[in-house]
Design a protein around this motif. Structure first.
Motif, PDB file in Angstrom:
ATOM      1  N   ARG A 204      15.945   0.283   6.227  1.00 11.69           N
ATOM      2  CA  ARG A 204      14.481   0.316   6.258  1.00 11.69           C
ATOM      3  C   ARG A 204      14.008   0.526   7.686  1.00 11.69           C
ATOM      4  O   ARG A 204      14.554  -0.070   8.614  1.00 11.69           O
ATOM      5  CB  ARG A 204      13.895  -0.989   5.714  1.00 11.69           C
ATOM      6  N   GLY A 205      13.015   1.400   7.859  1.00 11.92           N
ATOM      7  CA  GLY A 205      12.511   1.641   9.195  1.00 11.92           C
ATOM      8  C   GLY A 205      11.134   2.273   9.154  1.00 11.92           C
ATOM      9  O   GLY A 205      10.495   2.357   8.097  1.00 11.92           O
ATOM     10  N   ILE A 206      10.688   2.683  10.335  1.00  9.92           N
ATOM     11  CA  ILE A 206       9.366   3.297  10.443  1.00  9.92           C
ATOM     12  C   ILE A 206       9.555   4.808  10.579  1.00  9.92           C
ATOM     13  O   ILE A 206      10.297   5.283  11.454  1.00  9.92           O
ATOM     14  CB  ILE A 206       8.588   2.722  11.641  1.00  9.92           C
TER      15      ILE A 206
ATOM     16  N   TYR B 210       6.230   2.359   6.836  1.00  7.54           N
ATOM     17  CA  TYR B 210       7.636   2.052   6.572  1.00  7.54           C
ATOM     18  C   TYR B 210       8.140   2.878   5.397  1.00  7.54           C
ATOM     19  O   TYR B 210       7.386   3.248   4.499  1.00  7.54           O
ATOM     20  CB  TYR B 210       7.798   0.577   6.179  1.00  7.54           C
TER      21      TYR B 210
ATOM     22  N   ASN C  73       6.149  -3.193   1.898  1.00  9.37           N
ATOM     23  CA  ASN C  73       5.772  -2.995   3.304  1.00  9.37           C
ATOM     24  C   ASN C  73       4.720  -1.888   3.439  1.00  9.37           C
ATOM     25  O   ASN C  73       4.605  -1.019   2.582  1.00  9.37           O
ATOM     26  CB  ASN C  73       7.013  -2.651   4.135  1.00  9.37           C
TER      27      ASN C  73
ATOM     28  N   GLU D 197      10.408  -1.823  16.881  1.00  7.31           N
ATOM     29  CA  GLU D 197      11.191  -2.429  15.810  1.00  7.31           C
ATOM     30  C   GLU D 197      12.496  -1.680  15.615  1.00  7.31           C
ATOM     31  O   GLU D 197      12.578  -0.475  15.810  1.00  7.31           O
ATOM     32  CB  GLU D 197      10.392  -2.417  14.507  1.00  7.31           C
TER      33      GLU D 197
ATOM     34  N   ALA E   9      10.059   1.333   0.595  1.00  5.67           N
ATOM     35  CA  ALA E   9      10.019   0.178   1.489  1.00  5.67           C
ATOM     36  C   ALA E   9       9.291  -0.969   0.783  1.00  5.67           C
ATOM     37  O   ALA E   9       8.679  -1.823   1.418  1.00  5.67           O
ATOM     38  CB  ALA E   9       9.341   0.521   2.811  1.00  5.67           C
TER      39      ALA E   9
END
Ligand code: MG
Length: 457
Positions: free
Chosen positions: A13-15, A111, A107, A3, A104
């Motif tokens: 937003r990310g992991i 995240y 989520n 992703e 996040a």
């Protein structure tokens, strides 16, 4: 495919550990600080407050963003683990030049994100977001020397300030006299402690589940029916009058009625709006994908609803421009400008309890009094060109409908409506339809799917 880190108007937003790391967060903090310095060149010292939801990665990101802000000479107020609307409240209460929320939202726990707020408590406009994005990618940061670095101070008063403000917009004593029995599910997000404080002040007898802000989410965190079976059971077991479910950052609220039935997130705004319109005259604001229930409620009270593109900032800006008495989104996000231009589950809880108090009715009775609609949501892959073709064909097909083209196309018919829009983050088109019967709502969706099949094969 891994992703991508998403950078949009509401932030990043990310992991964690994959595409969102401490160094990225520090750069993003430096970019936001540089943007604020450019926006307020005459101010000697800028102040940004920062809070986080309860995710285990939150502290790391908060320190990293704070370091980036200090590196460009911006002072930071550390609010600790707080809800997203609490950051908005404290931003205005302290008089900060900006705010940051490490969350996040709904989520899953892997995240996290960095949400930015300007000094009015609203996310940056798309033009401002582009400036921040460019500063971030160009690494064009206005670092300061050793003596000018920003400093960090803690402010422990968020809960007290936010609860006090929410209490001030309802009649605490009349609610407390009812001694409501309430179940609260905060999914171990940021909402537990502050919402328990609010419900205590409102004299509720409370059963709190998943109320420890550990970030170890007790169920899939989005407040949807399938994730809230535990809350429904707890309401039945406790013989409670209402169940409340928050998302991890406490801006969305879903409700379970006295029978343990999940009433649907669209009803959160509908009930709040019905209460407010029983008190005041004026405009409401809601995004184009939210239920027509709010229009019916506003119309019955002599008011109307301003429809905005999807996105909290669009609703908030429309509310400020039109001095709306209530607003929000169908996903359980209720906004009252008196508290702040930001979705706030505490505001929604207070209004719903006040509405129960004043009417003496149960949640299911209040729901039954609102004319029912059926909503269908679907999505399908479509690239930009295909999306344009589908929108054009839909426009021809539904030429007799009232058209709103502020965000994709929304077609309003006598019996319902249809909203077609492309996602901002993926090559996907979304269909949302709503009508007085399931069959009609499905008919709108089927007609769009027919168009799609002709275009995408
Ligand atoms: Mg949220």
């Amino acid at each position: 495919m891994a992703e991508q880190l998403i950078i949009s108007i509401s932030g990043m937003r990310g992991i964690i550990g994959e595409n969102l790391t401490a160094s990225i967060a520090a750069d993003y903090g430096a970019a936001f600080g540089t943007f604020l310095k450019n926006a307020y060149p005459k101010k000697d010292k800028l102040l940004v407050c920062i809070g986080r939801d309860s995710r285990p990665s939150g502290e790391m990101l908060q320190f990293a963003v704070s370091a980036g802000l200090c590196n460009v000479g911006v002072d930071v107020v550390d609010l600790g683990v707080v809800t997203t609307p609490s950051v908005g409240v404290m931003l205005r209460h302290i008089g900060c030049d900006g705010g940051v929320v490490i969350t996040a939202s709904h989520n899953p726990v892997q995240y996290n994100g960095i949400k930015l707020l300007l000094n009015n408590g609203i996310a940056p406009s798309s033009a401002d977001a582009e400036k921040i994005r460019k500063l971030y990618f160009d690494k064009n940061f206005s670092f300061v020397d050793s003596v000018s670095c920003g400093k960090i101070s803690a402010n422990p008063h968020t809960s007290a300030v936010h609860v006090y403000k929410v209490i001030s917009i309802v009649d605490k004593n009349s609610i407390a006299a009812k001694k409501f029995k309430v179940v609260l599910d905060s999914v171990n997000g940021a909402g537990g402690p502050i919402t328990k404080a609010l419900l205590n002040q409102l004299g509720c007898e409370m059963v709190a589940i998943n109320d420890e802000p550990t970030g170890l989410f007790a169920h899939t965190p989005e407040p949807l029916a399938k994730n809230l079976t535990g809350l429904s059971e707890a309401v039945k077991k406790a013989n409670a009058q209402i169940g409340f479910a928050q998302d991890p950052d406490g801006d969305r609220l879903a409700i379970v009625d006295e029978k343990g039935t999940y009433i649907g997130e669209e009803y959160t705004l509908a009930l709040a709006a019905k209460y407010i319109f029983s008190k005041k005259k004026g405009y409401a604001a809601a995004n184009l994908s939210s239920s027509r229930m709010v229009d019916d409620i506003a119309a019955a009270a002599g008011g109307s609803v301003i429809r905005t593109p999807v996105g909290e900032a669009n609703v908030a800006n429309a509310m400020v421009e039109n001095n709306c008495i209530i607003g929000g989104e169908g996903n359980g996000g209720v906004i009252d400008l008196i508290i702040g231009p930001i979705r706030d589950s505490l505001v929604a809880i207070a209004f719903v309890l006040q509405f129960l108090t004043e009417t003496g009715k149960t949640v299911s009775q209040l729901v039954d009094e609102i004319e029912r609609y059926y909503m269908i949501k679907e999505k399908f892959p479509a690239d930009k060109k295909q999306a344009q073709q589908i929108l054009k064909a839909a426009c021809e097909k539904f030429s007799d409908a009232k058209l709103n083209d502020a965000d994709g196309y929304r077609f309003d018919f006598a019996e319902g409506w249809l909203h077609l829009r492309t996602s901002n983050t993926e090559p996907v088109m979304r269909i949302i339809s709503e009508a007085k019967s399931q069959q009609i709502a499905q008919k709108y969706v089927d007609l769009v799917q027919d168009i799609r099949k002709k275009i995408t094969g």
